[in-house]
Design an enzyme around this catalytic site. Structure first.
Site, PDB file in Angstrom:
ATOM      1  N   ASP A  45       0.765  -1.321   0.026  1.00 15.58           N
ATOM      2  CA  ASP A  45       0.081  -0.044  -0.050  1.00 15.58           C
ATOM      3  C   ASP A  45       1.030   1.298   0.143  1.00 15.58           C
ATOM      4  O   ASP A  45       0.524   2.602  -0.015  1.00 15.58           O
ATOM      5  CB  ASP A  45      -1.102   0.144   1.154  1.00 15.58           C
ATOM      6  CG  ASP A  45      -0.294  -0.058   2.607  1.00 15.58           C
ATOM      7  OD1 ASP A  45       1.002  -0.039   2.552  1.00 15.58           O
ATOM      8  OD2 ASP A  45      -1.231   0.203   3.483  1.00 15.58           O
ATOM      9  N   ASP A  84      -0.965  -6.021  -0.114  1.00 12.89           N
ATOM     10  CA  ASP A  84      -1.330  -5.595   1.472  1.00 12.89           C
ATOM     11  C   ASP A  84      -2.761  -5.491   1.621  1.00 12.89           C
ATOM     12  O   ASP A  84      -3.429  -4.780   0.635  1.00 12.89           O
ATOM     13  CB  ASP A  84      -0.803  -4.294   1.489  1.00 12.89           C
ATOM     14  CG  ASP A  84       0.362  -4.067   2.046  1.00 12.89           C
ATOM     15  OD1 ASP A  84       0.671  -4.966   3.065  1.00 12.89           O
ATOM     16  OD2 ASP A  84       1.307  -3.110   1.858  1.00 12.89           O
ATOM     17  N   GLU A 184      10.005  -3.511  10.135  1.00 10.28           N
ATOM     18  CA  GLU A 184      10.422  -2.454   9.493  1.00 10.28           C
ATOM     19  C   GLU A 184      10.892  -1.536  10.586  1.00 10.28           C
ATOM     20  O   GLU A 184      10.331  -1.369  11.476  1.00 10.28           O
ATOM     21  CB  GLU A 184       9.033  -1.558   8.970  1.00 10.28           C
ATOM     22  CG  GLU A 184       9.148  -0.296   8.049  1.00 10.28           C
ATOM     23  CD  GLU A 184       8.297  -0.141   7.313  1.00 10.28           C
ATOM     24  OE1 GLU A 184       7.355  -0.717   7.035  1.00 10.28           O
ATOM     25  OE2 GLU A 184       8.243   1.346   6.791  1.00 10.28           O
TER      26      GLU A 184
HETATM   27  O1  KIV Z   1       3.569  -1.065   1.649  1.00  9.85           O
HETATM   28  C1  KIV Z   1       4.507  -1.540   1.361  1.00  9.85           C
HETATM   29  O2  KIV Z   1       5.459  -1.244   0.538  1.00  9.85           O
HETATM   30  C2  KIV Z   1       5.292  -2.076   2.407  1.00  9.85           C
HETATM   31  C3  KIV Z   1       6.820  -2.518   2.582  1.00  9.85           C
HETATM   32  C4  KIV Z   1       7.692  -1.227   2.707  1.00  9.85           C
HETATM   33  C5  KIV Z   1       7.232  -3.468   3.426  1.00  9.85           C
HETATM   34  O3  KIV Z   1       4.713  -2.554   3.464  1.00  9.85           O
END
Ligand code: KIV
Length: 260
Positions: A45, A84, A184
């Site tokens: 996301d 996501d 993260e």
């Molecule tokens: O949304 C995303 O790209 C992520 C990564 C940075 C792990 O959650």
């Protein structure tokens, strides 16, 4: 016939081969990432920030996630595709999280979903999904959907108490059945400690070199935006300059009757 990387393949990589993960949001990015041998393509996301130009990920919705996921899934033949669950779907109820995980897999054709955070309805939803055979990737540390609660996009787990909390969240996610966990923006030692505390692969982003794999946002890795680069990113290219030069040259050629 190209063999697709599966969830069990990723689990087996822990402690043997580092897992490479990159985000992608469109057909060309996903096709190239796939052909370069990346293990997992994440339709993150983060597209709300790097694709849509928003200051955070909160306004990304399911229609957009399904749209981008279906395009990426079409492009990649080998990599495992993970998508996501966006903010508006993951903070309401266990039922909504589960419903949207199913929709992402059914319409987006991804093989797994990623859900930020742990505890309460998040862990309950992950337990339900994994018991039904839907693979889930967890995400702890700086979970961007909670940035307001953190007071900004700040490194997490910098005190003994918050580090212990993140380790316990990772263990809870493992018990709920996740097949891997993104960590993260935490101190390197905490990334290492979490990696040693769980049996599933950890995928670090700003979590040090001792995680089981690494993930970067494709726009950061390729140097697409010269305005801001997170400190933990390594730029493998300076595409912003390459694109600027090409477009400036094209513009000048058209104005000067040099093209066609
Ligand atoms: O949304 C995303 O790209 C992520 C990564 C940075 C792990 O959650």
């Amino acid at each position: 016939m190209i063999k697709r990387i599966t969830v069990p393949d990723i689990v087996k990589m822990k402690g043997i081969t580092p897992v490479s993960v990159v985000t992608a949001y469109d057909f060309t990015q996903a096709r190239i990432a796939d052909e370069c041998g990346i293990d997992i393509i994440l339709v993150g996301d983060s597209l709300g920030m790097v694709f849509q130009g928003n200051p955070d990920t909160l306004s990304v919705n399911m229609v957009q996630m399904i749209y981008h996921t279906s395009i990426v899934s079409k492009a990649a033949q080998k990599a495992l595709i993970v998508s996501d669950i966006p903010f508006s779907s993951s903070k309401v109820s266990k039922e909504k999280i589960c419903e949207n995980a199913v929709a992402l897999m059914e319409q987006g054709k991804c093989a797994a979903v990623k859900i930020e955070g742990a505890g309460g309805i998040v862990t309950e939803a992950i337990s339900q999904l994994t018991s039904l055979g839907i693979p889930v990737m967890g995400h702890v540390g700086l979970t961007p959907q909670s940035f307001h609660a953190f007071g900004g996009f700040r490194k997490q787990g910098t005190t003994a108490q918050t580090a212990d909390l993140i380790v316990s969240q990772a263990r809870e996610l493992e018990r709920a059945g996740v097949f891997s966990i993104v960590i993260e923006s935490v101190p390197d030692d905490l990334g290492d400690r979490i990696t040693k505390s769980v049996a599933v692969p950890t995928i670090g982003i700003g979590a040090g070199p001792r995680c089981d794999g690494q993930v970067l946002v494709i726009n950061d890795l390729l140097g697409m935006d010269e305005r801001f680069t997170p400190s933990f990113v390594r730029k493998y290219a300076d595409l912003s300059s390459v694109i600027r030069k090409a477009l400036t040259d094209y513009n000048s050629d058209v104005k000067n009757h040099q093209f066609p």
